[in-house]
Enzyme design. Structure first.
Site, PDB file in Angstrom:
ATOM      1  N   HIS A  17      47.117  23.062  44.217  1.00 57.70           N
ATOM      2  CA  HIS A  17      45.764  23.643  44.333  1.00 57.70           C
ATOM      3  C   HIS A  17      45.696  24.990  43.619  1.00 57.70           C
ATOM      4  O   HIS A  17      44.735  25.286  42.912  1.00 57.70           O
ATOM      5  CB  HIS A  17      45.402  23.896  45.812  1.00 57.70           C
ATOM      6  CG  HIS A  17      45.259  22.679  46.666  1.00 57.70           C
ATOM      7  ND1 HIS A  17      45.897  22.534  47.881  1.00 57.70           N
ATOM      8  CD2 HIS A  17      44.537  21.544  46.493  1.00 57.70           C
ATOM      9  CE1 HIS A  17      45.566  21.375  48.425  1.00 57.70           C
ATOM     10  NE2 HIS A  17      44.744  20.745  47.602  1.00 57.70           N
ATOM     11  N   LYS A  41      37.410  15.562  61.403  1.00 54.61           N
ATOM     12  CA  LYS A  41      38.856  15.531  61.150  1.00 54.61           C
ATOM     13  C   LYS A  41      39.547  16.516  62.077  1.00 54.61           C
ATOM     14  O   LYS A  41      38.935  17.463  62.547  1.00 54.61           O
ATOM     15  CB  LYS A  41      39.140  15.939  59.702  1.00 54.61           C
ATOM     16  CG  LYS A  41      38.986  14.807  58.699  1.00 54.61           C
ATOM     17  CD  LYS A  41      39.537  15.249  57.358  1.00 54.61           C
ATOM     18  CE  LYS A  41      39.437  14.168  56.303  1.00 54.61           C
ATOM     19  NZ  LYS A  41      39.909  14.652  54.995  1.00 54.61           N
ATOM     20  N   ARG A  90      45.455  14.282  39.892  1.00 53.11           N
ATOM     21  CA  ARG A  90      46.913  14.215  39.772  1.00 53.11           C
ATOM     22  C   ARG A  90      47.367  12.971  39.036  1.00 53.11           C
ATOM     23  O   ARG A  90      48.176  13.025  38.130  1.00 53.11           O
ATOM     24  CB  ARG A  90      47.555  14.206  41.174  1.00 53.11           C
ATOM     25  CG  ARG A  90      47.504  15.541  41.863  1.00 53.11           C
ATOM     26  CD  ARG A  90      47.861  15.410  43.300  1.00 53.11           C
ATOM     27  NE  ARG A  90      46.935  14.495  43.969  1.00 53.11           N
ATOM     28  CZ  ARG A  90      46.880  14.304  45.264  1.00 53.11           C
ATOM     29  NH1 ARG A  90      47.720  14.916  46.057  1.00 53.11           N
ATOM     30  NH2 ARG A  90      45.997  13.487  45.785  1.00 53.11           N
TER      31      ARG A  90
HETATM   32  O1  PNS Z   1      40.779  18.226  49.513  1.00 49.96           O
HETATM   33  P1  PNS Z   1      40.007  16.949  49.727  1.00 49.96           P
HETATM   34  O2  PNS Z   1      40.109  16.507  51.170  1.00 49.96           O
HETATM   35  O3  PNS Z   1      40.383  15.869  48.759  1.00 49.96           O
HETATM   36  O4  PNS Z   1      38.455  17.334  49.456  1.00 49.96           O
HETATM   37  C1  PNS Z   1      37.444  16.378  49.628  1.00 49.96           C
HETATM   38  C2  PNS Z   1      36.064  17.034  49.575  1.00 49.96           C
HETATM   39  C3  PNS Z   1      35.950  18.177  50.555  1.00 49.96           C
HETATM   40  C4  PNS Z   1      35.806  17.574  48.171  1.00 49.96           C
HETATM   41  C5  PNS Z   1      35.022  15.921  49.890  1.00 49.96           C
HETATM   42  O5  PNS Z   1      35.375  15.288  51.072  1.00 49.96           O
HETATM   43  C6  PNS Z   1      33.606  16.469  50.009  1.00 49.96           C
HETATM   44  O6  PNS Z   1      32.989  16.823  49.025  1.00 49.96           O
HETATM   45  N1  PNS Z   1      33.121  16.545  51.264  1.00 49.96           N
HETATM   46  C7  PNS Z   1      31.822  17.081  51.556  1.00 49.96           C
HETATM   47  C8  PNS Z   1      30.829  15.960  51.821  1.00 49.96           C
HETATM   48  C9  PNS Z   1      30.225  15.458  50.517  1.00 49.96           C
HETATM   49  O7  PNS Z   1      29.735  16.209  49.722  1.00 49.96           O
HETATM   50  N2  PNS Z   1      30.260  14.128  50.332  1.00 49.96           N
HETATM   51  C10 PNS Z   1      29.642  13.528  49.170  1.00 49.96           C
HETATM   52  C11 PNS Z   1      30.630  13.174  48.091  1.00 49.96           C
HETATM   53  S1  PNS Z   1      31.214  11.542  48.402  1.00 49.96           S
END
Ligand code: PNS
Length: 158
Positions: A17, A41, A90
């Site tokens: 990250h 979560k 990745r």
């Molecule tokens: O680090 P991660 O868990 O891979 O991040 C995932 C994240 C936070 C980017 C994703 O879950 C997200 O954008 N969540 C917010 C809800 C949202 O916007 N959902 C629409 C996209 S499918």
């Protein structure tokens, strides 16, 4: 001024990250890292802890800001006045999920684009989940996260 947001769970932040954050900080005037507060979560670190850890880990990057958010990433981007969402890629296994998310975000907010940064090779295998699993079994995580995060993670498993 070009601002990008980098949303994620960061539970905990890894060297992978941080690689994406520092490279994003070279490309944009400002990078706002968004730590998702997801009540469905049960993360190892609270959102406040994750924000604190990220602030410490990025204190050498003056154009990086850390905030928490809940709800949609595109709404977070709008609140930050950002037109770009950064995500790290990745491996091919990330691609399907990331593409789906980017396309959903594009439908929700056609004015916001997702930019993928391919993770540097040395971090291509790394994830927060791996870090937690190795730490849970008492393994060495010093190559995966900054030194001070090693202590924070071990404290959680003590
Ligand atoms: O680090 P991660 O868990 O891979 O991040 C995932 C994240 C936070 C980017 C994703 O879950 C997200 O954008 N969540 C917010 C809800 C949202 O916007 N959902 C629409 C996209 S499918």
């Amino acid at each position: 001024m070009t601002t990008a947001v980098y949303p994620g769970s960061f539970d905990p932040v890894t060297n992978g990250h941080l690689d994406v954050i520092s490279r994003g900080a070279e490309l944009f005037d400002k990078v706002i890292v968004g730590v998702l507060h997801n009540s469905t979560k049960s993360p190892l670190f609270s959102v406040e802890e994750r924000v604190k850890i990220l602030k410490q880990a990025t204190k050498n990057l003056p154009n990086v800001e850390i905030r928490s958010f809940s709800g949609l990433s595109v709404e977070f981007a709008r609140q930050c006045d950002a037109k770009v969402i950064i995500r790290g890629l990745r491996a091919i296994t990330d691609f399907e999920y990331e593409l789906q998310m980017a396309q959903t975000n594009r439908v929700l907010a056609p004015d916001i684009d997702t930019m993928f940064l391919t993770t540097s090779l040395e971090y291509a295998y790394l994830s927060s989940t791996t870090v937690k699993e190795v730490a849970a079994f008492g393994g060495d995580i010093t190559k995966f996260v900054p030194e001070f995060v090693v202590d924070e993670v071990h404290r959680k498993f003590c």
